[in-house]
Design a protein around this motif. Structure first.
Motif, PDB file in Angstrom:
ATOM      1  N   HIS A 138       0.815  -1.218   0.000  1.00 35.45           N
ATOM      2  CA  HIS A 138       0.000   0.000   0.000  1.00 35.45           C
ATOM      3  C   HIS A 138       0.845   1.263   0.000  1.00 35.45           C
ATOM      4  O   HIS A 138       0.312   2.370   0.159  1.00 35.45           O
ATOM      5  N   GLY A 139       2.157   1.116  -0.165  1.00 39.76           N
ATOM      6  CA  GLY A 139       3.019   2.288  -0.227  1.00 39.76           C
ATOM      7  C   GLY A 139       3.076   3.061   1.065  1.00 39.76           C
ATOM      8  O   GLY A 139       3.156   4.294   1.048  1.00 39.76           O
ATOM      9  N   LEU A 140       3.048   2.368   2.200  1.00 40.79           N
ATOM     10  CA  LEU A 140       3.034   3.021   3.504  1.00 40.79           C
ATOM     11  C   LEU A 140       4.396   2.920   4.174  1.00 40.79           C
ATOM     12  O   LEU A 140       5.102   1.919   4.045  1.00 40.79           O
ATOM     13  N   GLN A 141       4.758   3.964   4.894  1.00 42.95           N
ATOM     14  CA  GLN A 141       5.946   3.949   5.731  1.00 42.95           C
ATOM     15  C   GLN A 141       5.474   3.980   7.179  1.00 42.95           C
ATOM     16  O   GLN A 141       4.693   4.849   7.565  1.00 42.95           O
ATOM     17  N   PRO A 142       5.904   3.035   8.020  1.00 43.53           N
ATOM     18  CA  PRO A 142       5.393   2.993   9.395  1.00 43.53           C
ATOM     19  C   PRO A 142       5.847   4.196  10.203  1.00 43.53           C
ATOM     20  O   PRO A 142       6.864   4.833   9.902  1.00 43.53           O
ATOM     21  N   SER A 143       5.085   4.499  11.222  1.00 39.79           N
ATOM     22  CA  SER A 143       5.464   5.572  12.139  1.00 39.79           C
ATOM     23  C   SER A 143       6.721   5.194  12.899  1.00 39.79           C
ATOM     24  O   SER A 143       7.176   4.045  12.875  1.00 39.79           O
ATOM     25  N   LEU A 144       7.295   6.194  13.574  1.00 33.92           N
ATOM     26  CA  LEU A 144       8.423   5.920  14.450  1.00 33.92           C
ATOM     27  C   LEU A 144       7.960   5.041  15.615  1.00 33.92           C
ATOM     28  O   LEU A 144       6.769   4.856  15.835  1.00 33.92           O
ATOM     29  N   ALA A 145       8.908   4.534  16.350  1.00 30.74           N
ATOM     30  CA  ALA A 145       8.574   3.734  17.529  1.00 30.74           C
ATOM     31  C   ALA A 145       8.005   4.634  18.624  1.00 30.74           C
ATOM     32  O   ALA A 145       8.409   5.790  18.773  1.00 30.74           O
ATOM     33  N   ALA A 146       7.063   4.096  19.372  1.00 29.69           N
ATOM     34  CA  ALA A 146       6.561   4.806  20.545  1.00 29.69           C
ATOM     35  C   ALA A 146       7.689   4.946  21.562  1.00 29.69           C
ATOM     36  O   ALA A 146       8.610   4.127  21.616  1.00 29.69           O
ATOM     37  N   THR A 147       7.629   5.991  22.377  1.00 26.71           N
ATOM     38  CA  THR A 147       8.590   6.104  23.468  1.00 26.71           C
ATOM     39  C   THR A 147       8.333   4.994  24.474  1.00 26.71           C
ATOM     40  O   THR A 147       7.248   4.396  24.510  1.00 26.71           O
ATOM     41  N   ASP A 148       9.323   4.746  25.299  1.00 26.84           N
ATOM     42  CA  ASP A 148       9.156   3.701  26.307  1.00 26.84           C
ATOM     43  C   ASP A 148       7.981   4.001  27.233  1.00 26.84           C
ATOM     44  O   ASP A 148       7.242   3.095  27.627  1.00 26.84           O
ATOM     45  N   GLY A 149       7.808   5.260  27.604  1.00 25.08           N
ATOM     46  CA  GLY A 149       6.701   5.626  28.479  1.00 25.08           C
ATOM     47  C   GLY A 149       5.355   5.388  27.824  1.00 25.08           C
ATOM     48  O   GLY A 149       4.414   4.899  28.460  1.00 25.08           O
ATOM     49  N   GLU A 150       5.254   5.754  26.545  1.00 28.83           N
ATOM     50  CA  GLU A 150       3.998   5.525  25.810  1.00 28.83           C
ATOM     51  C   GLU A 150       3.687   4.035  25.733  1.00 28.83           C
ATOM     52  O   GLU A 150       2.549   3.608  25.965  1.00 28.83           O
ATOM     53  N   TRP A 151       4.698   3.248  25.387  1.00 28.29           N
ATOM     54  CA  TRP A 151       4.475   1.807  25.239  1.00 28.29           C
ATOM     55  C   TRP A 151       4.104   1.173  26.577  1.00 28.29           C
ATOM     56  O   TRP A 151       3.209   0.336  26.652  1.00 28.29           O
ATOM     57  N   CYS A 152       4.779   1.581  27.639  1.00 32.29           N
ATOM     58  CA  CYS A 152       4.494   1.033  28.964  1.00 32.29           C
ATOM     59  C   CYS A 152       3.069   1.348  29.383  1.00 32.29           C
ATOM     60  O   CYS A 152       2.337   0.468  29.863  1.00 32.29           O
ATOM     61  N   ARG A 153       2.650   2.589  29.209  1.00 31.36           N
ATOM     62  CA  ARG A 153       1.272   2.982  29.575  1.00 31.36           C
ATOM     63  C   ARG A 153       0.264   2.180  28.743  1.00 31.36           C
ATOM     64  O   ARG A 153      -0.756   1.710  29.250  1.00 31.36           O
ATOM     65  N   ARG A 154       0.569   2.018  27.469  1.00 39.82           N
ATOM     66  CA  ARG A 154      -0.305   1.302  26.539  1.00 39.82           C
ATOM     67  C   ARG A 154      -0.493  -0.153  26.962  1.00 39.82           C
ATOM     68  O   ARG A 154      -1.615  -0.666  27.002  1.00 39.82           O
ATOM     69  N   VAL A 155       0.587  -0.822  27.301  1.00 43.27           N
ATOM     70  CA  VAL A 155       0.502  -2.249  27.598  1.00 43.27           C
ATOM     71  C   VAL A 155      -0.170  -2.477  28.953  1.00 43.27           C
ATOM     72  O   VAL A 155      -0.904  -3.462  29.135  1.00 43.27           O
ATOM     73  N   TYR A 156       0.048  -1.588  29.916  1.00 44.80           N
ATOM     74  CA  TYR A 156      -0.683  -1.694  31.179  1.00 44.80           C
ATOM     75  C   TYR A 156      -2.186  -1.532  30.951  1.00 44.80           C
ATOM     76  O   TYR A 156      -3.000  -2.281  31.508  1.00 44.80           O
ATOM     77  N   LEU A 157      -2.551  -0.540  30.142  1.00 43.98           N
ATOM     78  CA  LEU A 157      -3.971  -0.317  29.859  1.00 43.98           C
ATOM     79  C   LEU A 157      -4.606  -1.525  29.189  1.00 43.98           C
ATOM     80  O   LEU A 157      -5.701  -1.960  29.559  1.00 43.98           O
ATOM     81  N   ASP A 158      -3.939  -2.081  28.200  1.00 47.41           N
ATOM     82  CA  ASP A 158      -4.531  -3.157  27.416  1.00 47.41           C
ATOM     83  C   ASP A 158      -4.512  -4.500  28.133  1.00 47.41           C
ATOM     84  O   ASP A 158      -5.426  -5.312  27.970  1.00 47.41           O
ATOM     85  N   VAL A 159      -3.471  -4.763  28.914  1.00 46.34           N
ATOM     86  CA  VAL A 159      -3.361  -6.067  29.578  1.00 46.34           C
ATOM     87  C   VAL A 159      -4.031  -6.058  30.946  1.00 46.34           C
ATOM     88  O   VAL A 159      -4.738  -7.007  31.305  1.00 46.34           O
ATOM     89  N   LEU A 160      -3.838  -4.987  31.723  1.00 46.70           N
ATOM     90  CA  LEU A 160      -4.382  -4.937  33.081  1.00 46.70           C
ATOM     91  C   LEU A 160      -5.573  -4.015  33.228  1.00 46.70           C
ATOM     92  O   LEU A 160      -6.210  -3.990  34.289  1.00 46.70           O
TER      93      LEU A 160
END
Length: 580
Positions: free
Chosen positions: A69-91
């Protein structure tokens, strides 16, 4: 006072629009700028460095979609963003400051894998079981407001107890499905024959189990068949006869309201009984060929016997001593590839905001998935790993697409927007609002109010009361996933003025803000940083620090009230209620 009002107004404007939030520069000392994944080869994301084969093919197949689809992925999330995200989704909640700092202090290559393993271990089993029992209670029987009708036979506490116990033991998914379909017994905890799983079917057996038929197909097979009870489906291959052939599996089942035995509230019981078949034109029945009749739109009567969606027929005898129809249905569902694909699609949607199909529970040739090869492969591997839900969660949250930032790359992936009807390509993390349960539990953690609730029963009771008010105020009491905080003025005012927010920002002796203000080892800058870490998993930007300083200056005679103002604004910000 005028300066305080101006400062508060400025902060509200600052924290409100999503565009201004994501346009701000992050200057946190605890978060590094993300590295681009655009040039990473498939399978070489940070997670894939210690990945299983599943992580490798997830990354490769998603990457192929980007290229196509001719897409370039976004940059990686910061560690803080990823940590908050995984706590929200898993716990189902954001991390505490201590939990966040523990993750950020881990500088090993396996820090993400270590955190995920910890969240799925016995250390967090209570939080994990509570979150997933909330999610599945909503899927199976709806949210608390749907229980307002006192005539309902469903016991919400019984449903949640069964689910909490199941998730705490990491019960295989196929076993859970079997129990939800086949269980018999009382619906209320405390009864001798209590079986909490009966609450899934017990409220859906009116009208000869029409709702039970539709709900079972939708939840466990990813098929929407409800409209085919009256006619052939206009958009897919489902026929009216198939609906009633599936419905025939429930004809040996009945919900019975019992007199109270140990509690003053009514007790219901799900029982299995012989089905002799419906009477024919002569009024005769034949248990060995237990038939049911349904009506075509032209008024013609047709007959049906139990036949599964793949065409598998079972013995048409309606006597339990010969065949248990629900037992046979459970075997057919749990051996069907449709079940594995349906749960993989549902869990993928939970973690990404979108599944491989939209709606997530409407799968089939009429609605092809965005990544068919990936869906099929994940489903097959899920089956090969004994239907282990925690294993499936690991594969998803450690994958490259889950680690991406929610900031879109202008001109590179800004066309990857499923909200406009396009199929999701997962080239960035899709912003979404917290579910009400997530918002409630996150408010407790961010404000340390969870320490004031003595037992899990106290937490369940206060959560249910708050969710009922929250959902009713939002005008959606059908139990669907559309119940979210979407930023409308009435909802915003509700958050601003809620008892929970007032308690959270209280300056009474011993409360969160009072303890922080009383800690002489902390400077004002430390206190502001801690408020931001507690709520947004990051430190404030320069612009936010300027606004906080204006509040401190306006309240220089009462610094604790300045902290209260800052905390109130952050808790009511768009960023706090978003999963990003």
């Amino acid at each position: 006072m005028r300066r305080l009002i101006d400062a508060l107004a400025g902060c509200i404007l600052l924290f409100g629009p999503i565009t201004s939030l994501w346009g701000a520069e992050i200057t946190s000392a605890t978060q590094s700028q993300p590295a681009s994944l655009a040039t990473s080869s498939p399978g070489t994301s940070p997670a894939a460095g210690h990945a299983t084969d599943q992580l490798t093919y997830i990354n490769e197949l998603i990457h192929q979609g980007w290229l196509a689809h001719g897409l370039q992925p976004s940059l990686a999330a910061t560690d803080g963003e990823w940590c908050r995200r995984v706590y929200l989704d898993v716990l189902g909640r954001i991390p505490s400051v201590n939990e966040l700092e523990r993750f950020l202090a881990d500088h090993t290559a396996k820090k993400k894998q270590n955190l995920v393993n910890r969240l799925l271990s016995d250390e967090y089993v209570e939080d994990y079981a509570r979150n997933w029992s909330n999610i599945w209670t909503t899927i199976l029987i709806g949210r608390p407001p749907s229980m307002r009708d006192q005539r309902t036979l469903v016991d919400r506490d019984g449903m949640q107890k069964y689910l909490r116990d199941s998730f705490a033991r990491n019960k295989p998914y196929d076993q859970m499905v079997t129990e939800l379909i086949t269980a018999s017994g009382a619906n209320k905890p405390g009864e001798e024959d209590f079986r909490g799983a009966v609450n899934f079917l017990i409220g859906n057996l009116d009208d000869n189990g029409v709702n039970a038929t539709a709900k079972t197909a939708k939840v466990f097979l990813g098929m929407q068949v409800q409209c085919t009870q009256c006619h052939n489906h206009p958009f897919n291959d489902w026929k009216q006869n198939q609906f009633w052939e599936l419905n025939a599996f429930f004809r040996q089942t009945k919900a019975v309201r019992e007199s109270p035995r140990k509690t003053p509230e009514p007790v219901a019981e799900l029982v299995s009984r012989d089905f002799n078949g419906e009477p024919d034109s002569r009024g005769a029945t034949n248990p060995s060929q237990a038939i049911l009749f349904y009506e075509l739109r032209n008024g013609q009567l047709k007959s049906a016997f139990p036949v599964f969606v793949d065409g598998t027929q079972i013995n048409p005898d309606g006597r339990l001593s010969t065949v248990n129809r629900r037992g046979e249905l459970a075997k057919l569902i749990t051996s069907s590839p449709n079940m594995e694909q349906a749960i993989v699609n549902r869990l993928w949607a939970h973690f990404f905001g979108y599944g491989f199909t939209k709606p997530v529970d409407d799968m089939g040739p009429h609605n092809p998935p965005s990544h068919p090869e990936l869906l099929a492969k994940l489903a097959a591997d899920f089956a090969d790993h004994s239907h282990d839900l925690k294993q499936l969660i690991r594969w998803i949250v450690l994958s490259q697409p889950y680690s991406l930032s929610s900031k879109m790359m202008k001109g590179a992936n800004d066309k990857d927007d499923p909200s406009k009807g396009e199929k999701p390509m997962f080239s960035h993390f899709y912003l979404r609002q917290m579910q009400p349960e997530q918002l409630y539990d996150s408010l407790l953690v961010a404000t340390a109010l969870d320490k004031t609730l003595r037992t899990s029963e106290d937490q369940d009771q206060t959560r249910t009361q708050w969710l009922r008010q929250f959902t009713i105020s939002f005008g959606t009491d059908d139990g669907g996933d559309t119940t979210t905080f979407n930023g409308t003025i009435p909802q915003t005012l509700m958050m601003f003025n809620s008892d929970l927010i007032r308690k959270a920002t209280s300056t009474s002796a011993g409360d969160f803000l009072d303890q922080m203000a009383s800690d002489r080892s902390m400077s004002n800058a430390d206190r502001i940083n801690r408020l931001f870490l507690a709520t947004l998993a990051r430190t404030p930007t320069r612009e936010e620090i300027d606004w906080a300083n204006k509040l401190l200056e306006a309240r220089k005679k009462n610094p604790i009230e300045a902290l209260q103002d800052v905390f109130w604004v952050v808790l009511n910000s768009g960023e706090f209620i978003l999963n990003h």
